[in-house]
Design a protein around this motif. Structure first.
Motif, PDB file in Angstrom:
ATOM      1  N   SER A 129       0.835  -1.209   0.000  1.00 35.12           N
ATOM      2  CA  SER A 129       0.000   0.000   0.000  1.00 35.12           C
ATOM      3  C   SER A 129       0.864   1.250   0.000  1.00 35.12           C
ATOM      4  O   SER A 129       0.573   2.206  -0.737  1.00 35.12           O
ATOM      5  CB  SER A 129      -0.904   0.034   1.234  1.00 35.12           C
ATOM      6  OG  SER A 129      -1.942  -0.887   1.115  1.00 35.12           O
ATOM      7  N   ARG A 130       1.895   1.257   0.819  1.00 34.06           N
ATOM      8  CA  ARG A 130       2.788   2.429   0.866  1.00 34.06           C
ATOM      9  C   ARG A 130       3.408   2.679  -0.505  1.00 34.06           C
ATOM     10  O   ARG A 130       3.466   3.815  -0.973  1.00 34.06           O
ATOM     11  CB  ARG A 130       3.878   2.237   1.922  1.00 34.06           C
ATOM     12  CG  ARG A 130       3.359   2.352   3.349  1.00 34.06           C
ATOM     13  CD  ARG A 130       4.482   2.471   4.367  1.00 34.06           C
ATOM     14  NE  ARG A 130       5.488   1.428   4.261  1.00 34.06           N
ATOM     15  CZ  ARG A 130       5.463   0.277   4.927  1.00 34.06           C
ATOM     16  NH1 ARG A 130       4.463   0.014   5.746  1.00 34.06           N
ATOM     17  NH2 ARG A 130       6.440  -0.596   4.791  1.00 34.06           N
ATOM     18  N   ILE A 131       3.858   1.603  -1.163  1.00 38.40           N
ATOM     19  CA  ILE A 131       4.476   1.738  -2.487  1.00 38.40           C
ATOM     20  C   ILE A 131       3.461   2.277  -3.494  1.00 38.40           C
ATOM     21  O   ILE A 131       3.769   3.180  -4.277  1.00 38.40           O
ATOM     22  CB  ILE A 131       5.071   0.391  -2.947  1.00 38.40           C
ATOM     23  CG1 ILE A 131       6.282   0.045  -2.077  1.00 38.40           C
ATOM     24  CG2 ILE A 131       5.424   0.418  -4.430  1.00 38.40           C
ATOM     25  CD1 ILE A 131       6.792  -1.366  -2.257  1.00 38.40           C
ATOM     26  N   GLU A 132       2.258   1.737  -3.474  1.00 34.05           N
ATOM     27  CA  GLU A 132       1.232   2.194  -4.415  1.00 34.05           C
ATOM     28  C   GLU A 132       0.859   3.649  -4.157  1.00 34.05           C
ATOM     29  O   GLU A 132       0.721   4.449  -5.095  1.00 34.05           O
ATOM     30  CB  GLU A 132      -0.011   1.317  -4.345  1.00 34.05           C
ATOM     31  CG  GLU A 132      -1.033   1.674  -5.410  1.00 34.05           C
ATOM     32  CD  GLU A 132      -2.223   0.734  -5.441  1.00 34.05           C
ATOM     33  OE1 GLU A 132      -3.270   1.183  -5.950  1.00 34.05           O
ATOM     34  OE2 GLU A 132      -2.122  -0.415  -4.983  1.00 34.05           O
ATOM     35  N   LEU A 133       0.712   4.041  -2.897  1.00 32.46           N
ATOM     36  CA  LEU A 133       0.357   5.420  -2.569  1.00 32.46           C
ATOM     37  C   LEU A 133       1.489   6.384  -2.935  1.00 32.46           C
ATOM     38  O   LEU A 133       1.242   7.492  -3.411  1.00 32.46           O
ATOM     39  CB  LEU A 133      -0.015   5.547  -1.091  1.00 32.46           C
ATOM     40  CG  LEU A 133      -1.318   4.843  -0.689  1.00 32.46           C
ATOM     41  CD1 LEU A 133      -1.498   4.875   0.820  1.00 32.46           C
ATOM     42  CD2 LEU A 133      -2.514   5.439  -1.397  1.00 32.46           C
ATOM     43  N   GLU A 134       2.739   5.950  -2.763  1.00 26.94           N
ATOM     44  CA  GLU A 134       3.881   6.770  -3.196  1.00 26.94           C
ATOM     45  C   GLU A 134       3.847   6.954  -4.714  1.00 26.94           C
ATOM     46  O   GLU A 134       4.161   8.031  -5.224  1.00 26.94           O
ATOM     47  CB  GLU A 134       5.200   6.127  -2.768  1.00 26.94           C
ATOM     48  CG  GLU A 134       5.467   6.237  -1.287  1.00 26.94           C
ATOM     49  CD  GLU A 134       6.657   5.401  -0.825  1.00 26.94           C
ATOM     50  OE1 GLU A 134       7.357   4.793  -1.672  1.00 26.94           O
ATOM     51  OE2 GLU A 134       6.883   5.334   0.393  1.00 26.94           O
ATOM     52  N   GLY A 135       3.458   5.911  -5.429  1.00 28.32           N
ATOM     53  CA  GLY A 135       3.334   6.007  -6.884  1.00 28.32           C
ATOM     54  C   GLY A 135       2.255   6.994  -7.295  1.00 28.32           C
ATOM     55  O   GLY A 135       2.436   7.780  -8.231  1.00 28.32           O
ATOM     56  N   ILE A 136       1.135   6.983  -6.583  1.00 33.02           N
ATOM     57  CA  ILE A 136       0.061   7.935  -6.869  1.00 33.02           C
ATOM     58  C   ILE A 136       0.537   9.359  -6.593  1.00 33.02           C
ATOM     59  O   ILE A 136       0.266  10.277  -7.369  1.00 33.02           O
ATOM     60  CB  ILE A 136      -1.207   7.603  -6.054  1.00 33.02           C
ATOM     61  CG1 ILE A 136      -1.778   6.252  -6.492  1.00 33.02           C
ATOM     62  CG2 ILE A 136      -2.253   8.708  -6.205  1.00 33.02           C
ATOM     63  CD1 ILE A 136      -2.888   5.721  -5.608  1.00 33.02           C
ATOM     64  N   CYS A 137       1.291   9.531  -5.502  1.00 32.49           N
ATOM     65  CA  CYS A 137       1.847  10.863  -5.183  1.00 32.49           C
ATOM     66  C   CYS A 137       2.762  11.334  -6.315  1.00 32.49           C
ATOM     67  O   CYS A 137       2.694  12.503  -6.726  1.00 32.49           O
ATOM     68  CB  CYS A 137       2.616  10.825  -3.862  1.00 32.49           C
ATOM     69  SG  CYS A 137       1.558  10.712  -2.414  1.00 32.49           S
ATOM     70  N   ALA A 138       3.582  10.433  -6.820  1.00 34.92           N
ATOM     71  CA  ALA A 138       4.495  10.792  -7.912  1.00 34.92           C
ATOM     72  C   ALA A 138       3.704  11.160  -9.167  1.00 34.92           C
ATOM     73  O   ALA A 138       4.027  12.141  -9.849  1.00 34.92           O
ATOM     74  CB  ALA A 138       5.456   9.638  -8.201  1.00 34.92           C
ATOM     75  N   GLU A 139       2.673  10.384  -9.483  1.00 34.51           N
ATOM     76  CA  GLU A 139       1.827  10.685 -10.640  1.00 34.51           C
ATOM     77  C   GLU A 139       1.172  12.056 -10.498  1.00 34.51           C
ATOM     78  O   GLU A 139       1.134  12.836 -11.456  1.00 34.51           O
ATOM     79  CB  GLU A 139       0.709   9.645 -10.778  1.00 34.51           C
ATOM     80  CG  GLU A 139       1.140   8.288 -11.251  1.00 34.51           C
ATOM     81  CD  GLU A 139      -0.021   7.296 -11.192  1.00 34.51           C
ATOM     82  OE1 GLU A 139      -1.205   7.719 -11.222  1.00 34.51           O
ATOM     83  OE2 GLU A 139       0.262   6.092 -11.106  1.00 34.51           O
ATOM     84  N   MET A 140       0.657  12.340  -9.312  1.00 32.17           N
ATOM     85  CA  MET A 140      -0.022  13.617  -9.093  1.00 32.17           C
ATOM     86  C   MET A 140       0.964  14.782  -9.122  1.00 32.17           C
ATOM     87  O   MET A 140       0.631  15.853  -9.621  1.00 32.17           O
ATOM     88  CB  MET A 140      -0.799  13.589  -7.770  1.00 32.17           C
ATOM     89  CG  MET A 140      -1.993  12.639  -7.785  1.00 32.17           C
ATOM     90  SD  MET A 140      -3.118  12.870  -9.190  1.00 32.17           S
ATOM     91  CE  MET A 140      -3.732  14.517  -8.899  1.00 32.17           C
ATOM     92  N   THR A 141       2.162  14.560  -8.624  1.00 35.13           N
ATOM     93  CA  THR A 141       3.187  15.598  -8.698  1.00 35.13           C
ATOM     94  C   THR A 141       3.482  15.929 -10.154  1.00 35.13           C
ATOM     95  O   THR A 141       3.507  17.094 -10.550  1.00 35.13           O
ATOM     96  CB  THR A 141       4.480  15.142  -7.983  1.00 35.13           C
ATOM     97  OG1 THR A 141       4.179  14.888  -6.610  1.00 35.13           O
ATOM     98  CG2 THR A 141       5.567  16.188  -8.080  1.00 35.13           C
TER      99      THR A 141
END
Length: 149
Positions: A129-141
């Protein structure tokens, strides 16, 4: 004859009531926010009234949000106690809640605020979950920077 005036009533709510939102309650109960009519923050539980439902939700079931005081040790202790039934990790709905909130951000400041909240609760999320949420943060950035230019 004088009657004593009634004592003023003080409503004592749980400090975690700051994390209670209609959208979080709806997602936790697997309902649409439109199906939730009333959310009452009582001292020990949240009372939810909605379409064909009247139920109680623990404050410790609801994830922290932006715009209020960040989680503290008391909050973490309540979550850990509640998560004993989930093998010491946050329920899956927390992951889904944060994924949805991250995808809805409109500004870099808002994204940074959500990232700060996630830094406080990351200990309770599974690594996947942490990895997936970090990926979403990167996408949104990337998305926010590309639309700012």
């Amino acid at each position: 004859m004088l009657l004593a005036s009634p004592k003023p009533t003080t409503v004592v709510t749980n400090p975690q009531s700051r994390f209670v939102t209609k959208s979080a309650v709806a997602m936790h109960l697997k309902r649409s926010p439109d199906e939730i009519y009333k959310v009452n923050c009582w001292r020990y539980v949240v009372h939810v009234v909605g379409k064909k439902t009247s139920t109680f939700v623990s404050y410790a079931d609801l994830p922290p949000i932006v715009g209020v005081a960040l989680p503290n040790h008391r909050d973490v202790r309540a979550w850990r106690k509640r998560w004993k039934k989930y093998d010491q990790i946050a329920p899956l709905f927390w992951h889904n809640f944060y994924a949805e909130k991250l995808r809805q951000v409109q500004t870099m400041e808002e994204l940074q605020a959500w990232e700060e909240v996630l830094s406080y609760v990351g200990f309770g999320l599974p690594e996947s979950s942490r990895i997936e949420l970090e990926g979403i943060c990167a996408e949104m950035t990337h998305f926010l920077f590309s639309h700012a230019a």
